[in-house]
Structures are given as structure tokens and as C-alpha cells.
Design a protein around this motif. Structure first.
Motif, PDB file in Angstrom:
ATOM      1  N   LEU A 167      38.164 -28.084  33.202  1.00  0.00           N
ATOM      2  CA  LEU A 167      39.174 -29.096  33.497  1.00  0.00           C
ATOM      3  C   LEU A 167      40.323 -28.447  34.237  1.00  0.00           C
ATOM      4  O   LEU A 167      40.818 -27.386  33.824  1.00  0.00           O
ATOM      5  N   TRP A 168      40.750 -29.080  35.318  1.00  0.00           N
ATOM      6  CA  TRP A 168      41.887 -28.592  36.105  1.00  0.00           C
ATOM      7  C   TRP A 168      43.002 -29.630  36.048  1.00  0.00           C
ATOM      8  O   TRP A 168      42.770 -30.829  36.216  1.00  0.00           O
ATOM      9  N   ARG A 169      44.207 -29.140  35.772  1.00  0.00           N
ATOM     10  CA  ARG A 169      45.402 -29.987  35.746  1.00  0.00           C
ATOM     11  C   ARG A 169      46.450 -29.364  36.651  1.00  0.00           C
ATOM     12  O   ARG A 169      46.772 -28.183  36.521  1.00  0.00           O
ATOM     13  N   GLY A 170      46.987 -30.154  37.568  1.00  0.00           N
ATOM     14  CA  GLY A 170      48.030 -29.655  38.452  1.00  0.00           C
ATOM     15  C   GLY A 170      47.599 -28.440  39.251  1.00  0.00           C
ATOM     16  O   GLY A 170      48.417 -27.569  39.555  1.00  0.00           O
ATOM     17  N   GLY A 171      46.313 -28.370  39.583  1.00  0.00           N
ATOM     18  CA  GLY A 171      45.811 -27.247  40.360  1.00  0.00           C
ATOM     19  C   GLY A 171      45.543 -25.996  39.559  1.00  0.00           C
ATOM     20  O   GLY A 171      45.193 -24.956  40.132  1.00  0.00           O
ATOM     21  N   ARG A 172      45.661 -26.060  38.223  1.00  0.00           N
ATOM     22  CA  ARG A 172      45.408 -24.896  37.371  1.00  0.00           C
ATOM     23  C   ARG A 172      44.327 -25.239  36.345  1.00  0.00           C
ATOM     24  O   ARG A 172      44.268 -26.365  35.848  1.00  0.00           O
ATOM     25  N   GLN A 173      43.532 -24.250  36.022  1.00  0.00           N
ATOM     26  CA  GLN A 173      42.502 -24.469  35.018  1.00  0.00           C
ATOM     27  C   GLN A 173      43.159 -24.690  33.664  1.00  0.00           C
ATOM     28  O   GLN A 173      43.982 -23.905  33.216  1.00  0.00           O
ATOM     29  N   ALA A 174      42.757 -25.795  33.000  1.00  0.00           N
ATOM     30  CA  ALA A 174      43.405 -26.171  31.739  1.00  0.00           C
ATOM     31  C   ALA A 174      42.446 -26.200  30.561  1.00  0.00           C
ATOM     32  O   ALA A 174      42.881 -26.471  29.428  1.00  0.00           O
ATOM     33  N   GLY A 175      41.171 -25.939  30.782  1.00  0.00           N
ATOM     34  CA  GLY A 175      40.227 -25.956  29.670  1.00  0.00           C
ATOM     35  C   GLY A 175      38.820 -25.657  30.152  1.00  0.00           C
ATOM     36  O   GLY A 175      38.471 -25.940  31.303  1.00  0.00           O
ATOM     37  N   VAL A 176      38.016 -25.068  29.271  1.00  0.00           N
ATOM     38  CA  VAL A 176      36.628 -24.710  29.588  1.00  0.00           C
ATOM     39  C   VAL A 176      35.751 -25.119  28.421  1.00  0.00           C
ATOM     40  O   VAL A 176      36.107 -24.882  27.252  1.00  0.00           O
ATOM     41  N   TRP A 177      34.595 -25.730  28.724  1.00  0.00           N
ATOM     42  CA  TRP A 177      33.657 -26.160  27.697  1.00  0.00           C
ATOM     43  C   TRP A 177      32.242 -25.724  28.075  1.00  0.00           C
ATOM     44  O   TRP A 177      31.839 -25.873  29.243  1.00  0.00           O
TER      45      TRP A 177
END
Length: 364
Positions: free
Chosen positions: A177-187
Motif C-alpha cells: 500500500l502506498w500513501r502520499g507517494g510513500r510505502q505505508a504497508g506490506v502484506w
């Protein structure tokens, strides 16, 4: 008097020594273009042929030089932006084909920004940057070819991704998951078996369904569930299978194949990101076990991330425990890209080559 002033003005304009307009391609711009042509292999691209430009440059005809340089620059620009290969099996729509590259090139030449123009056409994602850096130092021909293929695949992606999106890589068995151009989570994810591969496509996530019903696809009805319904109806009922509206569905519950959550992401493939009751499979390194859908580890964690600002994890857990089927809209929809990259970054930032489980590399 007015006629005399007008005649004088016309005479002055006609007799003035006005220099001809400078050619669009001056010496500096031509030198920059040749540098970028020579550098194309650094992006795993073929070096464009400069013979036409070389030929007219020797003659010194400014108009012919402009035309040849335009043609060469636009060919190079399209290679960087769109790639060079046939996008076999790649169903992610790319709006970059609508960009008016000739107009942007003219603006760059007028502003003296040819190099930023060409550099800006490279994929801007960190994964591409990592691939390019690995390609620069790799010496093994087979591994260089793998890196080149995946650099090409990034050129098939939209050049500018949204600020928020989910990127699934079937080859690395991860969703990020990317938020605001930054990675925010990995599953971690489970993807399709080799005989039922997960397709490459894009969709839009609009929300989450908790305790979902499962509309059993016709292929799975033919493969197993239909026979179970005919031969052992009591067992089928115990597993939650029912006839409804002329189709077989599975009730929500602990054994539901979608688990406790699925993302609302309409698409023509019937492929979704969802939970699974078979969570032990996430311990495997190679996780190709589904009929094409993407099963997500800690699926409720992904649901909470998608519903950020709408529901807390505690609220989501309470809704799941209640057992009712509930669909919740996200605060904002976001794209989800189901991709296939056999080399690139993992969610932890490390670089790796991944197994070509679907044998797609040879087609690039």
C-alpha cells in the motif's frame, strides 16, 4: 498625414535587417540529444539509429536538421515512456499514449530543458530506479535479461501513479500500500496456480465488504463444488453452499473461501483481494495456490488501512464478530495494480529476483 506615416512604417519594416529565426535545434540541444541516444542502453533500451540525423547534419540544412532531430528525439522519448515490446497479457491501461509528445518536445526546446524532458520520461517509481541501478552493475547475461524485462514492464505502467494505491506483485507474493507517494504497508499474498494464473490488470478499490458471501465461479462449480452439491448435499450445506438465484453461493462464516473480508474492486476478471480460512499457506515461500484471486495475509489489517479515517481496526473487528455482511465505502477510492515483476524491490526494501511462476518472461 496618416497615409504618410503608414507608408513610412511599411518601408522601415521592409528595409530593417531582421535576422532569420534561430533553428529549433541549436548545437547544445543536438549534443544533448546525441548523449541521450548513446545512453539509451543504460535503461536496457536499444540505441536509436542516428544515420538520418548524421546525413543531414553534414549538409548544414537547418530545416532538415530540425526534422531529423525531432524524429530521433520523439522516437527516444516514446521508448522511455512507452517501451518497445508487445504487451502480451498486460491489461493495465496506459493513458501515456495520449500525451502530446511533439508539443512537449517543442516546449522543452524553447525553454532549453531537453535533458529534464527526456529524464522525466523514465518511470519515476523507486522500483524502476532500483532495477536500473542493478542493471548497471550486473554482468551475468541471464540476470541482465531479467532486469531488462522488468524495466520494460515498468514502462508499461502508467507514468504517474496516484498518490494512494495498492501494488500487488504476483511474482513476489506481496501487496504494498502506498500513501502520499510513500510505502505505508506490506502484506503477504497467495496468487493463482500455474493453471489458473492471476491476470495482470488494474481496478479501483472503492471500499471493503466484511463477512462476504462468495458467488462461486462457474469454473469452480464445474471443478468441484457442483459435484459436491449433487453427491453430498448435506456436506455442501454444512460448508455453507446454497442455491440462490440460479447460482451457487457460500454463506459467510469461518469456512467461507473469501474469509472475513474482500475488497470492493469491480473488474471483468472476477479477481479480488480477500481473506482466506487457509492461513497456514502463508508460511510457504512460493504461494501459488488460488484459482486466480489474491488471498491476503492479515486481511483485516489491509481492510483497516483501506478504511483509514472511516473505521478503526477495533470497529472492524467488532463488525466481523457480529457476523453480518457489511460493505463500507473508503474515504477515497484508489487504484489497485495487479502486476507481475520477476525482479525488483521487496516490501522490506531489499532487492531480489523472483521465480517466473507463470513463465511469462520469455514473452517480453
Amino acid at each position: 498625414m496618416k497615409r504618410g506615416l503608414l507608408a513610412l512604417s511599411v518601408w522601415l519594416l521592409a528595409s530593417a535587417q531582421v535576422p532569420p529565426p534561430a533553428p529549433a535545434w541549436n548545437a547544445a540541444a543536438l549534443a544533448q540529444l546525441r548523449h541521450w541516444v548513446d545512453a539509451a542502453p543504460e535503461d536496457a533500451l536499444p540505441r536509436p539509429d542516428t544515420a538520418a540525423l548524421d546525413r543531414v547534419a553534414a549538409g548544414g540544412n537547418a530545416a532538415a536538421i530540425d526534422q531529423a532531430a525531432d524524429t530521433l528525439a520523439l522516437r527516444l522519448a516514446r521508448m522511455h515512456l512507452l517501451g518497445t515490446g508487445a504487451r502480451t497479457g498486460w491489461k493495465i491501461a496506459d493513458g501515456d499514449t495520449a500525451i502530446d509528445l511533439p508539443a512537449v518536445l517543442r516546449q522543452a526546446l524553447a525553454a532549453g530543458t531537453l535533458e529534464p524532458f527526456l529524464a522525466g520520461l523514465r518511470p519515476q517509481h523507486p522500483d524502476y530506479t532500483a532495477l536500473r541501478a542493478a542493471y548497471a552493475v550486473e554482468r551475468d547475461p541471464a540476470r541482465r535479461a531479467d532486469l531488462a524485462r522488468n524495466m520494460e514492464r515498468w514502462r508499461w505502467m502508467p507514468h504517474r501513479l496516484a498518490d494512494d494505491y495498492v501494488l500487488v506483485n504476483a511474482a513476489s507474493f506481496e501487496a504494498r500500500l502506498w500513501r502520499g507517494g510513500r510505502q505505508a504497508g506490506v502484506w503477504p499474498v497467495i496468487v493463482g496456480k500455474t493453471r489458473t494464473p492471476t491476470p495482470v490488470f488494474a481496478a479501483t478499490i472503492t471500499g471493503v465488504t466484511l463477512n462476504p458471501w462468495w458467488d462461486v465461479p462457474g469454473s469452480i462449480v464445474r471443478e468441484s463444488v457442483g459435484a459436491l452439491m449433487r453427491r453430498s448435499p448435506a456436506t455442501a450445506r454444512a460448508r455453507g453452499y446454497v442455491w440462490s438465484g440460479g447460482r451457487i453461493r457460500q454463506r459467510p462464516g469461518p469456512g467461507n473461501s473469501l474469509g472475513q473480508m474482500k475488497l470492493v474492486m469491480p473488474n471483468p476478471y472476477g479477481v479480488y483481494l480477500h481473506d482466506t480460512p487457509n492461513r497456514d499457506l502463508f508460511g510457504r515461500e512460493v504461494r501459488a495456490f488460488s484459482h486466480g484471486c489474491v488471498r491476503v495475509g492479515d486481511a483485516l489489517g489491509l481492510a483497516a488501512a483501506v478504511l483509514d479515517g472511516v473505521r478503526t481496526r477495533a470497529q472492524i473487528d467488532a463488525l466481523v464478530a457480529a457476523g453480518d455482511t457489511v460493505s463500507i465505502d473508503a474515504a477515497r477510492s484508489m487504484p489497485v495494480y495487479i502486476t507481475y515483476f520477476t525482479a525488483g524491490l521487496r516490501g522490506d526494501g531489499s532487492f531480489a529476483h523472483f521465480p517466473d511462476i507463470y513463465r511469462r518472461d520469455a514473452k517480453v
